[in-house]
Design a protein around this motif. Structure first.
Motif, mmCIF file in Angstrom:
data_model
loop_
_atom_site.group_PDB
_atom_site.id
_atom_site.type_symbol
_atom_site.label_atom_id
_atom_site.label_comp_id
_atom_site.label_asym_id
_atom_site.label_seq_id
_atom_site.Cartn_x
_atom_site.Cartn_y
_atom_site.Cartn_z
ATOM 1 N N VAL A 3 -11.283 7.654 -6.472
ATOM 2 C CA VAL A 3 -10.228 8.351 -7.207
ATOM 3 C C VAL A 3 -10.283 7.957 -8.677
ATOM 4 C CG1 VAL A 3 -7.729 8.668 -7.441
ATOM 5 C CG2 VAL A 3 -8.735 8.401 -5.177
ATOM 6 N N ILE A 4 -10.157 8.947 -9.548
ATOM 7 C CA ILE A 4 -10.075 8.687 -10.984
ATOM 8 C C ILE A 4 -8.646 8.955 -11.430
ATOM 9 C CG2 ILE A 4 -10.776 9.478 -13.267
ATOM 10 C CD1 ILE A 4 -13.458 10.248 -12.027
ATOM 11 N N THR A 5 -8.044 7.964 -12.066
ATOM 12 C CA THR A 5 -6.711 8.138 -12.645
ATOM 13 C C THR A 5 -6.847 7.992 -14.158
ATOM 14 O OG1 THR A 5 -5.698 7.279 -10.626
ATOM 15 C CG2 THR A 5 -4.292 7.399 -12.572
ATOM 16 N N ILE A 31 -13.737 8.516 -19.227
ATOM 17 C CA ILE A 31 -15.055 8.203 -18.663
ATOM 18 C C ILE A 31 -16.159 8.929 -19.426
ATOM 19 C CG2 ILE A 31 -16.515 8.479 -16.609
ATOM 20 C CD1 ILE A 31 -13.864 8.017 -14.981
ATOM 21 N N LEU A 32 -15.897 10.164 -19.824
ATOM 22 C CA LEU A 32 -16.919 10.934 -20.541
ATOM 23 C C LEU A 32 -17.238 10.358 -21.917
ATOM 24 C CD1 LEU A 32 -16.051 14.569 -19.447
ATOM 25 C CD2 LEU A 32 -18.129 13.260 -18.903
ATOM 26 N N GLN A 33 -16.474 9.389 -22.370
ATOM 27 C CA GLN A 33 -16.826 8.663 -23.594
ATOM 28 C C GLN A 33 -17.925 7.637 -23.315
ATOM 29 O OE1 GLN A 33 -13.350 7.068 -25.572
ATOM 30 N NE2 GLN A 33 -12.216 8.965 -25.256
ATOM 31 N N HIS A 34 -18.214 7.388 -22.015
ATOM 32 C CA HIS A 34 -19.192 6.370 -21.617
ATOM 33 C C HIS A 34 -20.410 6.928 -20.890
ATOM 34 C CE1 HIS A 34 -16.465 3.047 -22.665
ATOM 35 N NE2 HIS A 34 -15.528 3.917 -22.326
ATOM 36 N N VAL A 35 -20.300 8.135 -20.350
ATOM 37 C CA VAL A 35 -21.417 8.776 -19.642
ATOM 38 C C VAL A 35 -21.490 10.246 -20.052
ATOM 39 C CG1 VAL A 35 -21.345 7.238 -17.632
ATOM 40 C CG2 VAL A 35 -20.023 9.355 -17.611
ATOM 41 N N ASP A 36 -22.631 10.858 -19.759
ATOM 42 C CA ASP A 36 -22.832 12.262 -20.127
ATOM 43 C C ASP A 36 -22.266 13.249 -19.110
ATOM 44 O OD1 ASP A 36 -24.199 11.535 -22.458
ATOM 45 O OD2 ASP A 36 -26.120 11.448 -21.399
ATOM 46 N N VAL A 82 -15.247 15.988 -6.693
ATOM 47 C CA VAL A 82 -15.291 16.899 -5.553
ATOM 48 C C VAL A 82 -14.026 17.751 -5.536
ATOM 49 C CG1 VAL A 82 -15.450 17.050 -3.040
ATOM 50 C CG2 VAL A 82 -16.760 15.294 -4.274
ATOM 51 N N PHE A 83 -12.882 17.109 -5.794
ATOM 52 C CA PHE A 83 -11.593 17.795 -5.839
ATOM 53 C C PHE A 83 -10.813 17.325 -7.055
ATOM 54 C CE2 PHE A 83 -12.468 17.266 -1.261
ATOM 55 C CZ PHE A 83 -12.472 18.589 -0.858
ATOM 56 N N THR A 84 -9.941 18.186 -7.549
ATOM 57 C CA THR A 84 -8.968 17.775 -8.557
ATOM 58 C C THR A 84 -7.588 17.767 -7.909
ATOM 59 O OG1 THR A 84 -8.497 20.022 -9.303
ATOM 60 C CG2 THR A 84 -10.298 18.836 -10.431
ATOM 61 N N ARG A 85 -6.657 17.110 -8.569
ATOM 62 C CA ARG A 85 -5.279 17.083 -8.066
ATOM 63 C C ARG A 85 -4.748 18.508 -7.925
ATOM 64 N NH1 ARG A 85 -0.089 17.455 -9.784
ATOM 65 N NH2 ARG A 85 1.413 16.085 -8.778
ATOM 66 N N THR A 86 -5.044 19.351 -8.900
ATOM 67 C CA THR A 86 -4.586 20.741 -8.869
ATOM 68 C C THR A 86 -5.095 21.463 -7.629
ATOM 69 O OG1 THR A 86 -4.495 20.814 -11.282
ATOM 70 C CG2 THR A 86 -4.626 22.932 -10.133
ATOM 71 N N ALA A 107 -16.935 11.406 -8.425
ATOM 72 C CA ALA A 107 -15.685 10.928 -7.837
ATOM 73 C C ALA A 107 -15.203 11.918 -6.788
ATOM 74 C CB ALA A 107 -14.618 10.768 -8.909
ATOM 75 N N LEU A 108 -14.542 11.407 -5.780
ATOM 76 C CA LEU A 108 -13.981 12.279 -4.755
ATOM 77 C C LEU A 108 -12.808 13.080 -5.331
ATOM 78 C CD1 LEU A 108 -13.936 13.260 -1.845
ATOM 79 C CD2 LEU A 108 -12.457 11.323 -1.298
ATOM 80 N N ILE A 109 -11.881 12.390 -6.009
ATOM 81 C CA ILE A 109 -10.683 13.059 -6.522
ATOM 82 C C ILE A 109 -10.448 12.672 -7.983
ATOM 83 C CG2 ILE A 109 -8.171 13.310 -6.297
ATOM 84 C CD1 ILE A 109 -8.542 12.550 -3.318
ATOM 85 N N ASP A 110 -10.213 13.667 -8.816
ATOM 86 C CA ASP A 110 -9.763 13.460 -10.195
ATOM 87 C C ASP A 110 -8.275 13.783 -10.218
ATOM 88 O OD1 ASP A 110 -9.135 13.483 -12.879
ATOM 89 O OD2 ASP A 110 -10.635 14.980 -13.440
ATOM 90 N N ARG A 111 -7.457 12.773 -10.477
ATOM 91 C CA ARG A 111 -6.003 12.971 -10.493
ATOM 92 C C ARG A 111 -5.529 13.671 -11.761
ATOM 93 N NH1 ARG A 111 -2.919 7.716 -8.885
ATOM 94 N NH2 ARG A 111 -1.236 9.235 -8.784
ATOM 95 N N GLU A 112 -6.446 13.985 -12.663
ATOM 96 C CA GLU A 112 -6.146 14.723 -13.899
ATOM 97 C C GLU A 112 -5.089 14.013 -14.748
ATOM 98 O OE1 GLU A 112 -7.087 19.254 -12.672
ATOM 99 O OE2 GLU A 112 -5.281 18.414 -11.742
ATOM 100 N N GLU A 113 -5.286 12.701 -14.916
ATOM 101 C CA GLU A 113 -4.367 11.902 -15.725
ATOM 102 C C GLU A 113 -5.088 11.260 -16.909
ATOM 103 O OE1 GLU A 113 -1.854 9.306 -13.410
ATOM 104 O OE2 GLU A 113 -1.573 10.836 -11.875
ATOM 105 N N GLY A 114 -6.146 11.917 -17.388
ATOM 106 C CA GLY A 114 -6.860 11.443 -18.562
ATOM 107 C C GLY A 114 -8.115 10.640 -18.278
#
Length: 73
Positions: free
Chosen positions: A6-8, A44-49, A54-58, A32-39
């Motif tokens: 999960v990404i928070t 993370i995209l500041q550190h990787v390309d 797989v899923f978003t919270r929405t 990531a399995l779930i992006d909680r869409e909290e920034g």
């Protein structure tokens, strides 16, 4: 590649990226399995390309609403 559940905010994923790089690994993407869409994605995209979830919270909330309404697709 780093795989996370999960990404928070992205903090723990960024820490994993940093440790992996210190160990000599090349890390250019996160899955990531779930992006909680909290920034977290933006952080993370500041550190990787590349970052793929797989899923978003929405998406999960939409599926939950469909199920509650009795619509199974």
């Amino acid at each position: 590649m780093i795989i996370d559940d999960v990404i928070t905010t992205g903090g723990s994923t960024i820490t994993a990226i940093e440790y992996a790089r210190k160990a000599g690994l090349v890390i250019d993407r996160v899955i990531a399995l779930i992006d909680r869409e909290e920034g977290g994605k933006e952080n993370i995209l500041q550190h990787v390309d590349h970052l793929q979830s797989v899923f978003t919270r929405t998406e999960i909330m939409a599926l939950r609403a469909q199920k509650a309404a009795g619509r199974h697709e």
